[in-house]
Design a protein around this motif. Structure first.
Motif, PDB file in Angstrom:
ATOM      1  N   PHE A 131      -3.697  55.281  40.272  1.00  0.00           N
ATOM      2  CA  PHE A 131      -2.754  56.290  39.789  1.00  0.00           C
ATOM      3  C   PHE A 131      -1.762  55.702  38.797  1.00  0.00           C
ATOM      4  O   PHE A 131      -1.604  54.483  38.693  1.00  0.00           O
ATOM      5  CB  PHE A 131      -1.986  56.903  40.961  1.00  0.00           C
ATOM      6  CG  PHE A 131      -1.068  55.940  41.659  1.00  0.00           C
ATOM      7  CD1 PHE A 131       0.251  55.779  41.246  1.00  0.00           C
ATOM      8  CD2 PHE A 131      -1.515  55.175  42.730  1.00  0.00           C
ATOM      9  CE1 PHE A 131       1.095  54.878  41.889  1.00  0.00           C
ATOM     10  CE2 PHE A 131      -0.682  54.282  43.371  1.00  0.00           C
ATOM     11  CZ  PHE A 131       0.636  54.130  42.943  1.00  0.00           C
ATOM     12  N   ASN A 132      -1.097  56.606  38.087  1.00  0.00           N
ATOM     13  CA  ASN A 132       0.067  56.286  37.273  1.00  0.00           C
ATOM     14  C   ASN A 132       1.230  57.099  37.819  1.00  0.00           C
ATOM     15  O   ASN A 132       1.091  58.311  38.009  1.00  0.00           O
ATOM     16  CB  ASN A 132      -0.144  56.672  35.803  1.00  0.00           C
ATOM     17  CG  ASN A 132      -1.123  55.778  35.089  1.00  0.00           C
ATOM     18  OD1 ASN A 132      -1.268  54.611  35.426  1.00  0.00           O
ATOM     19  ND2 ASN A 132      -1.807  56.313  34.097  1.00  0.00           N
ATOM     20  N   ALA A 133       2.333  56.441  38.087  1.00  0.00           N
ATOM     21  CA  ALA A 133       3.566  57.127  38.514  1.00  0.00           C
ATOM     22  C   ALA A 133       4.586  56.904  37.401  1.00  0.00           C
ATOM     23  O   ALA A 133       4.939  55.769  37.094  1.00  0.00           O
ATOM     24  CB  ALA A 133       4.069  56.565  39.834  1.00  0.00           C
ATOM     25  N   TYR A 134       5.029  57.997  36.788  1.00  0.00           N
ATOM     26  CA  TYR A 134       5.960  57.927  35.666  1.00  0.00           C
ATOM     27  C   TYR A 134       7.386  58.141  36.157  1.00  0.00           C
ATOM     28  O   TYR A 134       7.637  59.023  36.980  1.00  0.00           O
ATOM     29  CB  TYR A 134       5.626  59.017  34.639  1.00  0.00           C
ATOM     30  CG  TYR A 134       4.271  58.853  34.004  1.00  0.00           C
ATOM     31  CD1 TYR A 134       4.135  58.249  32.764  1.00  0.00           C
ATOM     32  CD2 TYR A 134       3.119  59.316  34.638  1.00  0.00           C
ATOM     33  CE1 TYR A 134       2.877  58.104  32.167  1.00  0.00           C
ATOM     34  CE2 TYR A 134       1.868  59.172  34.054  1.00  0.00           C
ATOM     35  CZ  TYR A 134       1.760  58.572  32.817  1.00  0.00           C
ATOM     36  OH  TYR A 134       0.528  58.425  32.243  1.00  0.00           O
ATOM     37  N   PHE A 135       8.303  57.326  35.638  1.00  0.00           N
ATOM     38  CA  PHE A 135       9.709  57.470  36.000  1.00  0.00           C
ATOM     39  C   PHE A 135      10.591  57.046  34.836  1.00  0.00           C
ATOM     40  O   PHE A 135      10.139  56.352  33.920  1.00  0.00           O
ATOM     41  CB  PHE A 135      10.048  56.674  37.266  1.00  0.00           C
ATOM     42  CG  PHE A 135       9.800  55.195  37.148  1.00  0.00           C
ATOM     43  CD1 PHE A 135      10.821  54.323  36.797  1.00  0.00           C
ATOM     44  CD2 PHE A 135       8.546  54.660  37.390  1.00  0.00           C
ATOM     45  CE1 PHE A 135      10.600  52.953  36.689  1.00  0.00           C
ATOM     46  CE2 PHE A 135       8.305  53.292  37.287  1.00  0.00           C
ATOM     47  CZ  PHE A 135       9.340  52.436  36.926  1.00  0.00           C
ATOM     48  N   PHE A 136      11.830  57.491  34.869  1.00  0.00           N
ATOM     49  CA  PHE A 136      12.811  57.208  33.830  1.00  0.00           C
ATOM     50  C   PHE A 136      13.835  56.247  34.412  1.00  0.00           C
ATOM     51  O   PHE A 136      14.427  56.510  35.455  1.00  0.00           O
ATOM     52  CB  PHE A 136      13.483  58.524  33.420  1.00  0.00           C
ATOM     53  CG  PHE A 136      14.313  58.443  32.177  1.00  0.00           C
ATOM     54  CD1 PHE A 136      13.719  58.351  30.927  1.00  0.00           C
ATOM     55  CD2 PHE A 136      15.698  58.470  32.246  1.00  0.00           C
ATOM     56  CE1 PHE A 136      14.481  58.293  29.768  1.00  0.00           C
ATOM     57  CE2 PHE A 136      16.469  58.403  31.100  1.00  0.00           C
ATOM     58  CZ  PHE A 136      15.858  58.322  29.862  1.00  0.00           C
ATOM     59  N   GLU A 137      14.011  55.094  33.756  1.00  0.00           N
ATOM     60  CA  GLU A 137      14.942  54.074  34.250  1.00  0.00           C
ATOM     61  C   GLU A 137      15.555  53.338  33.065  1.00  0.00           C
ATOM     62  O   GLU A 137      14.843  52.975  32.125  1.00  0.00           O
ATOM     63  CB  GLU A 137      14.192  53.089  35.154  1.00  0.00           C
ATOM     64  CG  GLU A 137      15.074  52.019  35.759  1.00  0.00           C
ATOM     65  CD  GLU A 137      14.308  51.076  36.678  1.00  0.00           C
ATOM     66  OE1 GLU A 137      14.906  50.616  37.653  1.00  0.00           O
ATOM     67  OE2 GLU A 137      13.117  50.798  36.428  1.00  0.00           O
ATOM     68  N   ASN A 138      16.854  53.127  33.129  1.00  0.00           N
ATOM     69  CA  ASN A 138      17.571  52.389  32.081  1.00  0.00           C
ATOM     70  C   ASN A 138      17.288  52.936  30.680  1.00  0.00           C
ATOM     71  O   ASN A 138      17.059  52.180  29.736  1.00  0.00           O
ATOM     72  CB  ASN A 138      17.232  50.895  32.138  1.00  0.00           C
ATOM     73  CG  ASN A 138      17.657  50.264  33.439  1.00  0.00           C
ATOM     74  OD1 ASN A 138      18.679  50.633  34.005  1.00  0.00           O
ATOM     75  ND2 ASN A 138      16.867  49.321  33.919  1.00  0.00           N
ATOM     76  N   GLY A 139      17.263  54.260  30.571  1.00  0.00           N
ATOM     77  CA  GLY A 139      17.120  54.888  29.265  1.00  0.00           C
ATOM     78  C   GLY A 139      15.717  54.949  28.698  1.00  0.00           C
ATOM     79  O   GLY A 139      15.525  55.314  27.544  1.00  0.00           O
ATOM     80  N   LYS A 140      14.702  54.575  29.511  1.00  0.00           N
ATOM     81  CA  LYS A 140      13.335  54.661  28.993  1.00  0.00           C
ATOM     82  C   LYS A 140      12.346  55.052  30.088  1.00  0.00           C
ATOM     83  O   LYS A 140      12.603  54.868  31.275  1.00  0.00           O
ATOM     84  CB  LYS A 140      12.905  53.354  28.332  1.00  0.00           C
ATOM     85  CG  LYS A 140      12.781  52.175  29.287  1.00  0.00           C
ATOM     86  CD  LYS A 140      12.380  50.907  28.516  1.00  0.00           C
ATOM     87  CE  LYS A 140      12.253  49.716  29.435  1.00  0.00           C
ATOM     88  NZ  LYS A 140      10.981  49.589  30.098  1.00  0.00           N
ATOM     89  N   VAL A 141      11.230  55.600  29.651  1.00  0.00           N
ATOM     90  CA  VAL A 141      10.157  55.971  30.575  1.00  0.00           C
ATOM     91  C   VAL A 141       9.352  54.722  30.912  1.00  0.00           C
ATOM     92  O   VAL A 141       9.020  53.926  30.032  1.00  0.00           O
ATOM     93  CB  VAL A 141       9.244  57.049  29.960  1.00  0.00           C
ATOM     94  CG1 VAL A 141       8.034  57.323  30.854  1.00  0.00           C
ATOM     95  CG2 VAL A 141      10.023  58.332  29.711  1.00  0.00           C
ATOM     96  N   ASP A 142       9.047  54.553  32.179  1.00  0.00           N
ATOM     97  CA  ASP A 142       8.222  53.441  32.620  1.00  0.00           C
ATOM     98  C   ASP A 142       7.094  53.992  33.495  1.00  0.00           C
ATOM     99  O   ASP A 142       7.159  55.134  33.956  1.00  0.00           O
ATOM    100  CB  ASP A 142       9.065  52.431  33.409  1.00  0.00           C
ATOM    101  CG  ASP A 142       8.488  51.014  33.326  1.00  0.00           C
ATOM    102  OD1 ASP A 142       7.324  50.857  32.908  1.00  0.00           O
ATOM    103  OD2 ASP A 142       9.204  50.071  33.700  1.00  0.00           O
ATOM    104  N   ILE A 143       6.081  53.192  33.704  1.00  0.00           N
ATOM    105  CA  ILE A 143       4.910  53.625  34.469  1.00  0.00           C
ATOM    106  C   ILE A 143       4.533  52.562  35.489  1.00  0.00           C
ATOM    107  O   ILE A 143       4.486  51.378  35.158  1.00  0.00           O
ATOM    108  CB  ILE A 143       3.685  53.858  33.552  1.00  0.00           C
ATOM    109  CG1 ILE A 143       3.992  54.882  32.469  1.00  0.00           C
ATOM    110  CG2 ILE A 143       2.474  54.297  34.364  1.00  0.00           C
ATOM    111  CD1 ILE A 143       2.919  54.947  31.390  1.00  0.00           C
TER     112      ILE A 143
END
Length: 128
Positions: A95-107
């Motif tokens: 899977f890929n779990a997308y989240f927003f952290e420290n001003g950017k999208v990470d996976i």
């Protein structure tokens, strides 16, 4: 609103059922989806209860919950499921779990291993 895990059902009709029954899912993918929802909700008790005892990070529970609360979860994308059905005793979910952290999208991209013991699925860890 659709469930956090991306299914078209509401949270109450989807992952909440598993959060209330201590993770008694029929498939490894259901468990993985319910664990993603638990991350969205920062439900550390559920994450620990559904993590296999041989790899359960009890000492990291507070840090995991703190981190889960600190990011903004965007979506879950299930890429592949191998075995993990009602009749299996092991399986993997990629899977890929997308989240927003420290001003950017990470996976988080992960191939997770699951094992079924006493008719219950558990998250084991990263698959080889």
């Amino acid at each position: 609103m659709n469930c956090h895990c991306g299914n078209n059902n509401t949270y109450q009709q989807c992952c909440e059922v598993f959060h209330l029954n201590n993770g008694k899912t029929e498939t490894a993918e259901q468990l993985m989806r319910s664990r993603y929802s638990a991350f969205v909700l920062a439900n550390g008790d559920y994450l620990m209860a559904t993590h296999h005892q041989s790899t359960r990070p009890i000492k990291e529970k507070k840090a995991i919950v703190k981190w889960a609360k600190s990011v903004q979860w965007i979506k879950l994308e299930v890429l592949e499921t191998t075995k993990g059905s009602e009749n299996d005793t092991e399986g993997t979910v990629t899977f890929n779990a997308y989240f927003f952290e420290n001003g950017k999208v990470d996976i988080i991209h992960e191939k997770s291993a699951f094992v079924k013991e006493d008719n219950r699925w558990f998250y084991l860890g990263l698959s080889e």
